[in-house]
Write a protein that holds these residues in place. Structure first.
Motif, PDB file in Angstrom:
ATOM      1  N   TYR A  33       0.838  -1.204   0.000  1.00 33.87           N
ATOM      2  CA  TYR A  33       0.000   0.000   0.000  1.00 33.87           C
ATOM      3  C   TYR A  33       0.869   1.249   0.000  1.00 33.87           C
ATOM      4  CZ  TYR A  33      -3.892  -3.111   0.918  1.00 33.87           C
ATOM      5  OH  TYR A  33      -4.836  -4.106   0.790  1.00 33.87           O
ATOM      6  N   THR A  34       0.359   2.298  -0.650  1.00 31.39           N
ATOM      7  CA  THR A  34       1.159   3.513  -0.796  1.00 31.39           C
ATOM      8  C   THR A  34       0.279   4.669  -1.275  1.00 31.39           C
ATOM      9  OG1 THR A  34       3.194   4.376  -1.788  1.00 31.39           O
ATOM     10  CG2 THR A  34       1.765   3.053  -3.213  1.00 31.39           C
ATOM     11  N   ASN A  35       0.908   5.800  -1.495  1.00 33.42           N
ATOM     12  CA  ASN A  35       0.247   6.965  -2.071  1.00 33.42           C
ATOM     13  C   ASN A  35       0.291   6.824  -3.595  1.00 33.42           C
ATOM     14  OD1 ASN A  35      -0.153   9.676  -3.159  1.00 33.42           O
ATOM     15  ND2 ASN A  35       0.106  10.425  -1.069  1.00 33.42           N
ATOM     16  N   TYR A  36      -0.861   6.884  -4.240  1.00 31.28           N
ATOM     17  CA  TYR A  36      -0.902   6.708  -5.696  1.00 31.28           C
ATOM     18  C   TYR A  36      -0.226   7.862  -6.436  1.00 31.28           C
ATOM     19  CZ  TYR A  36      -4.301   2.894  -5.082  1.00 31.28           C
ATOM     20  OH  TYR A  36      -4.931   1.718  -4.739  1.00 31.28           O
ATOM     21  N   ASP A  37      -0.056   9.008  -5.764  1.00 32.89           N
ATOM     22  CA  ASP A  37       0.601  10.151  -6.397  1.00 32.89           C
ATOM     23  C   ASP A  37       2.111  10.164  -6.155  1.00 32.89           C
ATOM     24  OD1 ASP A  37      -1.841  11.105  -7.309  1.00 32.89           O
ATOM     25  OD2 ASP A  37      -2.194  12.273  -5.480  1.00 32.89           O
ATOM     26  N   SER A  38       2.621   9.143  -5.465  1.00 30.47           N
ATOM     27  CA  SER A  38       4.060   9.056  -5.221  1.00 30.47           C
ATOM     28  C   SER A  38       4.791   8.733  -6.524  1.00 30.47           C
ATOM     29  CB  SER A  38       4.353   7.959  -4.197  1.00 30.47           C
ATOM     30  OG  SER A  38       3.989   6.686  -4.728  1.00 30.47           O
ATOM     31  N   GLN A  39       6.114   8.762  -6.463  1.00 30.87           N
ATOM     32  CA  GLN A  39       6.887   8.467  -7.665  1.00 30.87           C
ATOM     33  C   GLN A  39       6.551   7.087  -8.220  1.00 30.87           C
ATOM     34  OE1 GLN A  39      11.071   7.361  -7.298  1.00 30.87           O
ATOM     35  NE2 GLN A  39      11.602   8.878  -8.854  1.00 30.87           N
ATOM     36  N   LYS A  40       6.521   6.069  -7.346  1.00 30.88           N
ATOM     37  CA  LYS A  40       6.217   4.724  -7.842  1.00 30.88           C
ATOM     38  C   LYS A  40       4.788   4.637  -8.354  1.00 30.88           C
ATOM     39  CE  LYS A  40       5.639   3.019  -3.084  1.00 30.88           C
ATOM     40  NZ  LYS A  40       6.194   4.251  -2.489  1.00 30.88           N
ATOM     41  N   GLY A  41       3.877   5.376  -7.699  1.00 37.76           N
ATOM     42  CA  GLY A  41       2.495   5.374  -8.175  1.00 37.76           C
ATOM     43  C   GLY A  41       2.375   5.956  -9.566  1.00 37.76           C
ATOM     44  N   ARG A  42       3.055   7.059  -9.805  1.00 35.41           N
ATOM     45  CA  ARG A  42       3.014   7.687 -11.134  1.00 35.41           C
ATOM     46  C   ARG A  42       3.687   6.799 -12.175  1.00 35.41           C
ATOM     47  NH1 ARG A  42       4.933  11.942  -8.012  1.00 35.41           N
ATOM     48  NH2 ARG A  42       6.944  11.904  -9.119  1.00 35.41           N
ATOM     49  N   GLN A  43       4.792   6.178 -11.787  1.00 32.16           N
ATOM     50  CA  GLN A  43       5.481   5.314 -12.747  1.00 32.16           C
ATOM     51  C   GLN A  43       4.651   4.091 -13.098  1.00 32.16           C
ATOM     52  OE1 GLN A  43       9.328   4.580 -10.983  1.00 32.16           O
ATOM     53  NE2 GLN A  43      10.174   6.513 -11.721  1.00 32.16           N
ATOM     54  N   LEU A  44       3.986   3.507 -12.107  1.00 30.67           N
ATOM     55  CA  LEU A  44       3.144   2.345 -12.383  1.00 30.67           C
ATOM     56  C   LEU A  44       1.939   2.717 -13.232  1.00 30.67           C
ATOM     57  CD1 LEU A  44       3.355   0.560  -8.932  1.00 30.67           C
ATOM     58  CD2 LEU A  44       4.237  -0.307 -11.110  1.00 30.67           C
ATOM     59  N   ALA A  45       1.484   3.958 -13.104  1.00 31.24           N
ATOM     60  CA  ALA A  45       0.381   4.409 -13.949  1.00 31.24           C
ATOM     61  C   ALA A  45       0.819   4.489 -15.411  1.00 31.24           C
ATOM     62  CB  ALA A  45      -0.118   5.771 -13.466  1.00 31.24           C
ATOM     63  N   ALA A  46       2.096   4.857 -15.617  1.00 38.83           N
ATOM     64  CA  ALA A  46       2.618   4.963 -16.986  1.00 38.83           C
ATOM     65  C   ALA A  46       3.083   3.624 -17.532  1.00 38.83           C
ATOM     66  CB  ALA A  46       3.784   5.969 -17.009  1.00 38.83           C
ATOM     67  N   ASN A  47       3.587   2.772 -16.659  1.00 38.60           N
ATOM     68  CA  ASN A  47       4.100   1.458 -17.071  1.00 38.60           C
ATOM     69  C   ASN A  47       3.837   0.471 -15.938  1.00 38.60           C
ATOM     70  OD1 ASN A  47       5.580  -0.830 -17.749  1.00 38.60           O
ATOM     71  ND2 ASN A  47       7.291   0.332 -18.612  1.00 38.60           N
ATOM     72  N   PRO A  48       2.876  -0.410 -16.060  1.00 37.92           N
ATOM     73  CA  PRO A  48       2.478  -1.279 -14.939  1.00 37.92           C
ATOM     74  C   PRO A  48       3.410  -2.457 -14.685  1.00 37.92           C
ATOM     75  CG  PRO A  48       1.149  -1.767 -16.857  1.00 37.92           C
ATOM     76  CD  PRO A  48       1.995  -0.583 -17.230  1.00 37.92           C
ATOM     77  N   HIS A  49       4.499  -2.600 -15.447  1.00 36.80           N
ATOM     78  CA  HIS A  49       5.450  -3.681 -15.192  1.00 36.80           C
ATOM     79  C   HIS A  49       6.351  -3.316 -14.005  1.00 36.80           C
ATOM     80  CE1 HIS A  49       4.287  -4.438 -19.386  1.00 36.80           C
ATOM     81  NE2 HIS A  49       4.549  -5.713 -19.127  1.00 36.80           N
ATOM     82  N   ALA A  50       6.586  -4.283 -13.117  1.00 38.40           N
ATOM     83  CA  ALA A  50       7.427  -4.023 -11.947  1.00 38.40           C
ATOM     84  C   ALA A  50       8.124  -5.312 -11.532  1.00 38.40           C
ATOM     85  CB  ALA A  50       6.606  -3.467 -10.783  1.00 38.40           C
ATOM     86  N   ALA A  51       9.133  -5.160 -10.662  1.00 36.63           N
ATOM     87  CA  ALA A  51       9.877  -6.298 -10.141  1.00 36.63           C
ATOM     88  C   ALA A  51      10.024  -6.138  -8.632  1.00 36.63           C
ATOM     89  CB  ALA A  51      11.254  -6.398 -10.795  1.00 36.63           C
ATOM     90  N   LEU A  52       9.821  -7.252  -7.910  1.00 42.22           N
ATOM     91  CA  LEU A  52       9.985  -7.288  -6.460  1.00 42.22           C
ATOM     92  C   LEU A  52      11.211  -8.128  -6.123  1.00 42.22           C
ATOM     93  CD1 LEU A  52       6.291  -8.173  -5.453  1.00 42.22           C
ATOM     94  CD2 LEU A  52       7.262  -5.924  -6.011  1.00 42.22           C
ATOM     95  N   LEU A  53      11.839  -7.819  -4.992  1.00 42.32           N
ATOM     96  CA  LEU A  53      12.995  -8.598  -4.547  1.00 42.32           C
ATOM     97  C   LEU A  53      12.967  -8.719  -3.030  1.00 42.32           C
ATOM     98  CD1 LEU A  53      15.752  -9.997  -4.950  1.00 42.32           C
ATOM     99  CD2 LEU A  53      16.804  -7.740  -4.725  1.00 42.32           C
ATOM    100  N   PHE A  54      12.942  -9.950  -2.547  1.00 44.75           N
ATOM    101  CA  PHE A  54      13.132 -10.237  -1.127  1.00 44.75           C
ATOM    102  C   PHE A  54      14.556 -10.766  -0.959  1.00 44.75           C
ATOM    103  CE2 PHE A  54       8.614 -10.646  -1.812  1.00 44.75           C
ATOM    104  CZ  PHE A  54       8.023 -10.145  -0.653  1.00 44.75           C
ATOM    105  N   PHE A  55      15.280 -10.249   0.049  1.00 45.27           N
ATOM    106  CA  PHE A  55      16.618 -10.774   0.345  1.00 45.27           C
ATOM    107  C   PHE A  55      16.698 -11.056   1.834  1.00 45.27           C
ATOM    108  CE2 PHE A  55      21.210 -10.032   1.401  1.00 45.27           C
ATOM    109  CZ  PHE A  55      21.648 -11.232   0.863  1.00 45.27           C
ATOM    110  N   TRP A  56      16.894 -12.330   2.176  1.00 46.50           N
ATOM    111  CA  TRP A  56      16.969 -12.766   3.564  1.00 46.50           C
ATOM    112  C   TRP A  56      18.380 -13.279   3.818  1.00 46.50           C
ATOM    113  CZ3 TRP A  56      12.054 -15.869   2.139  1.00 46.50           C
ATOM    114  CH2 TRP A  56      10.939 -15.004   2.109  1.00 46.50           C
ATOM    115  N   SER A  57      19.275 -12.381   4.210  1.00 46.92           N
ATOM    116  CA  SER A  57      20.682 -12.744   4.355  1.00 46.92           C
ATOM    117  C   SER A  57      20.889 -13.821   5.406  1.00 46.92           C
ATOM    118  CB  SER A  57      21.512 -11.507   4.718  1.00 46.92           C
ATOM    119  OG  SER A  57      21.107 -10.959   5.957  1.00 46.92           O
TER     120      SER A  57
END
Length: 395
Positions: free
Chosen positions: A259-283
């Motif tokens: 969850y986040t603010n839709y007007d944030s940088q990531k929100g605006r970028q996802l509005a323009a391009n809905p492709h994204a990548a997630l990364l979990f790192f458990w050292s």
């Protein structure tokens, strides 16, 4: 007690294993000094000779012994683990936990002896526990024998000349003989070899969501630091990437939600391009999970439900912050928060520009660290019929 014996000539750091053996010899001498102190104190008390002996023992075990342990823990053992294979690797796996445990327990034993020796050194006491001395000496003797008969020969056999030089240099830096390399130069030499677990095609779940759930539960059980933290990478309309850490709030077969603010940088970028990548790192588990797919907003009902479950101050902060927009200073930010708090009451509604994103995965890769950077990688890819196919990737 002979306090006037000439010191042995120490080997050079171009022979780091010999230097470590020389440290053992010095430890044996200090242990022998403590053992000789016992009858001396009974006959003469804390006289000048006893005080000098106590001071010498304290000086060695307070500093030199810790440097020696650090040589082994931070350099010798990790370097061996990075090159050992087969029987050597199995031997290390059996020996190293005991060696590290010995260091901790010998340090604890030393604390009791340190108090008694300190009183002897300043002439204020003359009590020295014979049982503590003998236990300490025996523990060190057994410890050093294991290292000299198994660890040292293995290092001599496996290390190249360059690795010997690397070990010797690290030992000199630790002692201030050589300057520490600048951070920008030192980063190239940082090494951590992995070896906690394996990941095989035959062992993973057929469904990547089941595999993710299994690993997530293991991360929770292992008390990984913030196992729900993930990097979210997005791209703007021009194809320029950005990434940040957010907290996952839900995952199921529909996807991975935050969850986040839709007007944030990531929100605006996802509005323009809905492709994204997630990364979990458990050292702590030497694992990472990469997830790629298409992002969409969650329903208003889901966003309302999560928003209303948050602490009041978190809800007020979400309303008060125009996320990613510049602001003059912290004071202005807090003034805006105070103004919102006065007007919002105890049950502020979710603002329209705040809510959830859900990534529906098309590719999920599970990565398990292995020795010598020869890692295990199993990737799942979504098929046109909605099923998942998994296969091994080369490290």
């Amino acid at each position: 007690m002979n306090m006037n014996a000439l010191p042995d000539t120490a080997p050079g750091f171009d022979q780091p294993i010999a230097v470590l053996k020389h440290c053992h010899d010095r430890i044996r001498k200090q242990l022998a000094t403590m053992q000789k102190l016992l009858p001396h104190l009974a006959r003469h008390g804390a006289d000048e000779q006893a005080q000098q002996a106590a001071q010498a023992v304290i000086k060695y075990f307070d500093k030199a012994a810790h440097l020696h342990h650090a040589d082994e823990e931070e350099n010798l053992v990790p370097m061996l683990q990075s090159v050992a294979q087969g029987e050597d690797a199995a031997t290390l796996a059996e020996l190293v936990p005991g060696i590290l445990r010995d260091h901790d327990e010998m340090d604890a034993m030393w604390q009791q002896l340190h108090e008694e020796l300190s009183a002897i050194a300043d002439g204020s006491g003359q009590a020295l526990s014979a049982s503590a001395v003998e236990q300490f000496a025996q523990r060190y003797a057994d410890h050093m024998e294991r290292e000299e008969t198994q660890i040292a020969p293995m290092a001599k056999r496996l290390f190249s000349a360059a690795q010997m030089a690397q070990l010797g240099e690290a030992m000199q830096v630790r002692r201030g003989i050589l300057p520490a390399p600048a951070a920008g130069e030192a980063v190239a030499a940082l090494r951590k070899d992995y070896g906690q677990d394996t990941l095989n095609e035959a062992d993973v779940a057929a469904d990547p969501f089941d595999q993710f759930n299994s690993w997530f539960e293991q991360a929770l059980a292992a008390e990984v630091n913030e196992p729900n933290a993930m990097s979210v990478a997005t791209v703007d309309a021009d194809g320029k990437p950005t990434s940040r850490i957010v907290l996952i709030k839900q995952f199921d077969r529909r996807g991975f939600t935050w969850y986040t603010n839709y007007d944030s940088q990531k929100g605006r970028q996802l509005a323009a391009n809905p492709h994204a990548a997630l990364l979990f790192f458990w050292s702590e588990l030497e694992r990472q999970i990469r997830i790629e797919g298409i992002v969409e907003r969650t329903s208003a009902e889901e966003s309302d439900k999560y928003f209303n479950s948050r602490p009041l101050k978190s809800r007020l902060a979400a309303i008060a912050s125009a996320q990613s927009a510049p602001i003059a200073n912290r004071e202005a930010l807090e003034q805006h928060y105070d103004a919102v708090a006065k007007l919002a009451g105890d049950a502020p509604p979710r603002p329209d520009n705040w809510g959830g994103f859900r990534l529906t995965p098309q590719r999920i890769e599970f990565w398990q660290g292995r020795r010598s950077r020869f890692h295990d990688r199993i990737v799942y890819t979504l098929q046109p019929d909605g099923s998942w196919k998994h296969q091994r990737l080369q490290p």
